[in-house]
Enzyme design. Structure first.
Site, PDB file in Angstrom:
ATOM      1  N   ARG A 541      21.200  -7.726 -48.738  1.00 21.55           N
ATOM      2  CA  ARG A 541      21.598  -7.684 -50.142  1.00 21.55           C
ATOM      3  C   ARG A 541      21.787  -9.107 -50.632  1.00 21.55           C
ATOM      4  O   ARG A 541      22.114 -10.017 -49.863  1.00 21.55           O
ATOM      5  CB  ARG A 541      22.905  -6.891 -50.287  1.00 21.55           C
ATOM      6  CG  ARG A 541      22.763  -5.401 -50.179  1.00 21.55           C
ATOM      7  CD  ARG A 541      22.025  -4.813 -51.343  1.00 21.55           C
ATOM      8  NE  ARG A 541      22.742  -4.975 -52.605  1.00 21.55           N
ATOM      9  CZ  ARG A 541      23.256  -3.945 -53.321  1.00 21.55           C
ATOM     10  NH1 ARG A 541      23.159  -2.706 -52.866  1.00 21.55           N
ATOM     11  NH2 ARG A 541      23.866  -4.142 -54.464  1.00 21.55           N
ATOM     12  N   LYS A 546      25.983 -15.004 -48.895  1.00 21.30           N
ATOM     13  CA  LYS A 546      24.911 -14.875 -47.887  1.00 21.30           C
ATOM     14  C   LYS A 546      23.938 -16.058 -47.995  1.00 21.30           C
ATOM     15  O   LYS A 546      23.202 -16.353 -47.085  1.00 21.30           O
ATOM     16  CB  LYS A 546      24.212 -13.532 -48.071  1.00 21.30           C
ATOM     17  CG  LYS A 546      25.093 -12.309 -47.782  1.00 21.30           C
ATOM     18  CD  LYS A 546      24.361 -11.010 -48.115  1.00 21.30           C
ATOM     19  CE  LYS A 546      25.248  -9.785 -47.936  1.00 21.30           C
ATOM     20  NZ  LYS A 546      25.418  -9.346 -46.540  1.00 21.30           N
TER      21      LYS A 546
HETATM   22  C1  LIG Z   1      33.968  -1.448 -53.914  1.00 19.89           C
HETATM   23  C2  LIG Z   1      32.595  -1.959 -53.824  1.00 19.89           C
HETATM   24  C3  LIG Z   1      32.174  -2.163 -52.392  1.00 19.89           C
HETATM   25  C4  LIG Z   1      31.190  -1.354 -51.854  1.00 19.89           C
HETATM   26  C5  LIG Z   1      30.783  -1.559 -50.537  1.00 19.89           C
HETATM   27  C6  LIG Z   1      31.381  -2.550 -49.800  1.00 19.89           C
HETATM   28  C7  LIG Z   1      30.932  -2.699 -48.380  1.00 19.89           C
HETATM   29  C8  LIG Z   1      32.076  -2.882 -47.470  1.00 19.89           C
HETATM   30  C9  LIG Z   1      30.040  -3.844 -48.268  1.00 19.89           C
HETATM   31  C10 LIG Z   1      29.294  -3.860 -46.948  1.00 19.89           C
HETATM   32  O1  LIG Z   1      28.314  -3.191 -46.800  1.00 19.89           O
HETATM   33  N1  LIG Z   1      29.795  -4.693 -46.026  1.00 19.89           N
HETATM   34  C11 LIG Z   1      28.986  -4.998 -44.877  1.00 19.89           C
HETATM   35  O2  LIG Z   1      29.295  -4.064 -43.832  1.00 19.89           O
HETATM   36  C12 LIG Z   1      28.462  -4.287 -42.696  1.00 19.89           C
HETATM   37  C13 LIG Z   1      28.766  -3.180 -41.680  1.00 19.89           C
HETATM   38  O3  LIG Z   1      29.979  -3.376 -41.085  1.00 19.89           O
HETATM   39  C14 LIG Z   1      28.659  -5.679 -42.108  1.00 19.89           C
HETATM   40  O4  LIG Z   1      27.779  -5.862 -41.041  1.00 19.89           O
HETATM   41  C15 LIG Z   1      28.440  -6.749 -43.171  1.00 19.89           C
HETATM   42  O5  LIG Z   1      28.779  -8.013 -42.669  1.00 19.89           O
HETATM   43  C16 LIG Z   1      29.277  -6.440 -44.410  1.00 19.89           C
HETATM   44  O6  LIG Z   1      28.976  -7.325 -45.479  1.00 19.89           O
HETATM   45  C17 LIG Z   1      32.371  -3.356 -50.310  1.00 19.89           C
HETATM   46  C18 LIG Z   1      32.780  -3.157 -51.647  1.00 19.89           C
END
Ligand SMILES: CCc1ccc([C@H](C)CC(=O)N[C@@H]2O[C@H](CO)[C@@H](O)[C@H](O)[C@H]2O)cc1
Length: 801
Positions: A541, A546
């Site tokens: 993403r 990043k």
């Molecule tokens: C509230 C909006 C929102 C939605 C999704 C997220 C996710 C936590 C983002 C995400 O996908 N984080 C990623 O998770 C992966 C699985 O653990 C990690 O390998 C990545 O480093 C991390 O960015 C945060 C905030």
């Protein structure tokens, strides 16, 4: 009970079943069947074989009344299902023959297999890999999620800018899902709370239905088939207003229905900023309420004593998105089942665990107290009561430390009253885990430090992993076949530590040559650059932390070196892939600039054969499976301390790509395992980055001090790339929040090391084989085993095959 005649798997039996499905379930004939008919029929025929195993699994799991693992996630990136289910049912060959016999081209039919894009990125895909490993390890488990009508948007480029198109993934219907309307649940919203004979009774003001459908989650090399159950919001039939309809007020007549169905209409495309939209909060409660009712229904099938609930049920909260499950289970136990508070609280804490996937403050969810109180009045009361218990404990452990009380409270009081979902998550669970060693260390020393001081034993690390079936066997049959022939078996697919056997083959010149050839043909198949050139890949993403902008500065520097003459770099294809959240303008500006630079470089004969930039649109799991096997260099260049783990880094390493990266997230554990000599390290580490970031950092100092950096930024500012990128250059020179300029020189010099290594193909190939050989740790089977040992404590249920 009634015995099920098992379905045969000979090509003839498979074809017979396909024909009868074509005639009886698809209602057409071979002569008049369309490609879509063939696809749907093939899917049903494969699905039947998995459904047979599912029946056996359900019976065995029911019989043994085990401890269940329930995974609650707002996102699942399951990927395309056909190839997976063909592999896991062992019917690939029979299916290909049957399709050809009916006059269809297998690759044409496979192209109709749309992926359910029910997630944004890392978090959603990790959920899918963990479900795959839970089934493969015969663990009784169910994934719960939301069946969004519209998944992650389809990305298109218009004049180099990202355009978002709705992703109506199930437009043609989805042959893989089993609707189960009989398990429909009722979910309330709004309303008020009454008191009746000493019990609180919530009177919702709005009610919607939650209709489930499930997809099969087959285990590999075993009989177990688990499920992922996805909820879809439906209007309560009573909501269609006939009077209004017959009065011609059609829109009004259906407005309640539309309101209801809007809840599961679309996935929120943000993956790092909590938008705080009320509909998102409704989605989260909808998921939680339906899933907990279903979990309690399943528990009651075999148990009656609530005290068994905690021992029979381990629920994992995938980030804070489903954390309302904590007050919801309290409501069910206290208000509906009549348990006393303390008893209920101990059961709730025993049942839940929480995985945190981020360190970004803006990604930690908080909800306005008044919004939550309006939507879920009883839950706010319960959150206040939970908070009272927490703060009492904090005050007794840290008497007089009011700052700590204010920091730890579930409620932020000023400037706005907000509910802190991460604080609630840690308070209402047994274990909280980070997703890589550095991440967990930073969590317990920064964001959640106060809670770690209070409850150190409630924190654990579980480093992420990826499914070797999806990201090696399915994505790269070429590399898989070579690994199996090199090792003399394919047991590595369920025990990835066996990859270490490849180390001995680095000395075998023909094996190295075959390894190089497999990579070459994967690049040729991808068709996005010269197969002989170094394929330099950055797929994830878009987010400023990043640092796709750093990769782009490197591309511009290489281009300027080419234009300056005497270029001695190795031929390189730089491939970008990824989406930006629609509201994240800074990330979209970077996408626009990348496409502008790509247009300039790719059109310039001076760069032909030396440098090419590729940026295929709509990066998703299907595209990842094509790009990852073709990658030579894996870009993991985030600002140290910002990427919780990363999982693309693991997929690329397992496919023999070498990593250029910072000491961030799981990069550190990858480097520790593959060896520092087989990893291109650069940049500030987390403490140094934090120190620089919190000190008087002047990005312009680097601009003035580094000629190549200045030249690259000046080219952008001079409009050299179609006049695009002023905003990107300005934000780097003015703010540079993620220290891009500070790490530029170290990065560009590390890339010179990459060129040097690539020139010695035998050396490069040896390093590539060693990366794969030493990356077995990054299997999601190992990740699930760690969750079982440290958090879930569930045991396998063997299913007779
Ligand atoms: C509230 C909006 C929102 C939605 C999704 C997220 C996710 C936590 C983002 C995400 O996908 N984080 C990623 O998770 C992966 C699985 O653990 C990690 O390998 C990545 O480093 C991390 O960015 C945060 C905030």
């Amino acid at each position: 009970g009634v015995e099920l005649r098992s379905l045969g798997n000979t090509p003839d039996e498979f074809r017979q079943d396909m024909l009868s499905n074509l005639y009886y379930r698809r209602g057409t004939t071979v002569e008049s069947a369309s490609a879509q008919d063939a696809y749907e029929t093939l899917a049903l025929t494969v699905r039947d074989r998995l459904a047979e195993r599912r029946a056996r699994t359900a019976a065995a799991q029911y019989e043994s009344n085990p401890r269940w693992v329930y995974y609650l996630s707002a996102e699942y990136l399951l990927g395309p299902q056909l190839e997976q289910n063909l592999l896991y049912s062992g019917t690939s060959e029979a299916a290909h023959k049957a399709l050809e016999a009916c006059g269809f081209k297998p690759e044409e039919i496979a192209a109709l297999d749309v992926e359910p894009g029910l997630g944004n990125g890392g978090l959603g895909r990790l959920a899918a890999c963990l479900l795959d490993s839970l089934a493969t390890l015969d663990i009784p488990a169910v994934g719960y999620g939301i069946r969004y009508d519209l998944g992650i948007f389809r990305q298109e480029f218009q004049d180099g800018r990202q355009i978002e198109r709705p992703d109506d993934w199930a437009f043609q219907g989805d042959p893989w899902e089993f609707p189960a309307p009989d398990d429909v649940q009722t979910v309330g919203f709004y309303g008020h709370v009454d008191e009746r004979d000493g019990r609180k009774v919530w009177q919702p003001g709005e009610v919607v239905l939650g209709e489930p459908s499930h997809l099969l989650v087959p285990g590999y090399g075993t009989t177990t088939v688990n499920i992922v159950r996805l909820w879809r919001a439906r209007a309560h039939q009573a909501s269609f207003d006939l009077t209004r309809f017959s009065a011609g007020q059609y829109a009004e007549a259906v407005q309640d229905a539309v309101r209801a169905e809007n809840i599961s209409k679309v996935l929120y495309p943000d993956d790092s900023t909590a938008a705080g939209r009320e509909l998102r909060l409704k989605q989260q409660y909808f998921l939680v309420s339906c899933s907990l009712r279903d979990i309690v229904r399943r528990f009651r099938l075999r148990n009656s004593d609530w005290d068994a609930f905690g021992s029979k049920t381990a629920i994992q909260l995938n980030d804070t998105h489903p954390v309302l499950a904590i007050p919801e289970l309290m409501r069910l136990l206290v208000d509906e089942e009549g348990l006393d508070w303390d008893h209920a609280w101990s059961l709730v804490r025993q049942t839940f665990n929480y995985t945190c996937h981020t360190l970004l403050p803006e990604a930690l969810e908080t909800w306005p107290v008044d919004m939550l109180g309006r939507l879920l009045p009883r839950h706010l009361e319960i959150i206040y009561l939970i908070n009272a218990g927490l703060l009492e404990e904090v005050r007794s452990r840290f008497p007089g430390d009011i700052d700590r009380v204010r920091r730890m409270s579930l409620i932020q009081e000023t400037p706005e009253r907000l509910v802190r979902m991460a604080n609630l998550a840690v308070t209402g669970t047994t274990m909280t885990n980070g997703v890589a060693e550095l991440h967990t260390q930073l969590l317990t020393s920064t964001v959640l430090r106060d809670f770690h001081d209070l409850w150190p034993s409630r924190f654990a690390n579980v480093t992420n992993g990826v499914s070797p079936r999806r990201f090696v066997r399915l994505a790269s049959p070429g590399i898989s076949a070579l690994i199996s022939s090199g090792l003399g078996h394919d047991r590595w697919l369920t025990d990835l530590s066996l990859l270490s056997g490849l180390e001995a083959l680095t000395g075998d010149a023909s094996f190295r040559e075959q390894w190089r050839e497999v990579k070459r043909s994967a690049k040729a198949a991808l068709g996005l650059g010269d197969p002989g050139a170094l394929m330099d890949v950055m797929i994830k993403r878009f987010h400023e932390y990043k640092r796709q902008q750093l990769k782009l500065l490197h591309v511009i520097t290489l281009y300027q070196r080419i234009k300056a003459g005497g270029y001695d770099g190795v031929p390189r294809t730089v491939l970008f892939g990824g989406k930006a959240a629609p509201a994240y303008q800074a990330a979209k500006n970077i996408i626009h600039l990348i496409n502008a630079v790509a247009a300039a470089v790719n059109a310039d004969p001076a760069a032909a054969g030396l440098l090419r930039v590729a940026f295929p649109a709509n990066y998703n799991i299907t595209l990842a499976e094509h790009i990852i096997p073709a990658a030579d260099l894996s870009e993991q260049i985030s600002m140290a301390g910002k990427e919780a783990s990363g999982t693309g880094n693991m997929k690329l390493t397992l496919n023999g790509a070498l990593t250029i990266g910072t000491l961030d997230g799981a990069n550190i554990e990858i480097r520790d395992r593959v060896g520092a000599d087989n990893f291109f390290l650069f940049g500030l580490d987390a403490p140094a980055a934090l120190a620089l970031r919190s000190g008087p950092y002047q990005p312009r100092d680097h601009y003035h001090a580094d000629d190549e950096l200045r030249a690259a930024l000046d080219a952008i500012r001079s409009g050299a790339f179609g006049g695009v990128g002023h905003d990107v250059a300005a934000s780097l020179l003015d703010r540079d929040e993620y220290l891009t300029l500070a790490d530029y020189r170290s990065y560009v010099d590390a890339q010179a090391g990459v060129d040097a290594a690539w020139r010695d193909q035998d050396h490069w190939t040896t390093m590539s084989i060693l990366n794969t050989a030493r990356a077995g740790f990054f299997s999601s089977d190992r990740t699930v085993t760690d969750y079982l040992d440290r958090i879930w404590h569930a045991t396998p249920v063997r299913v007779e095959g």
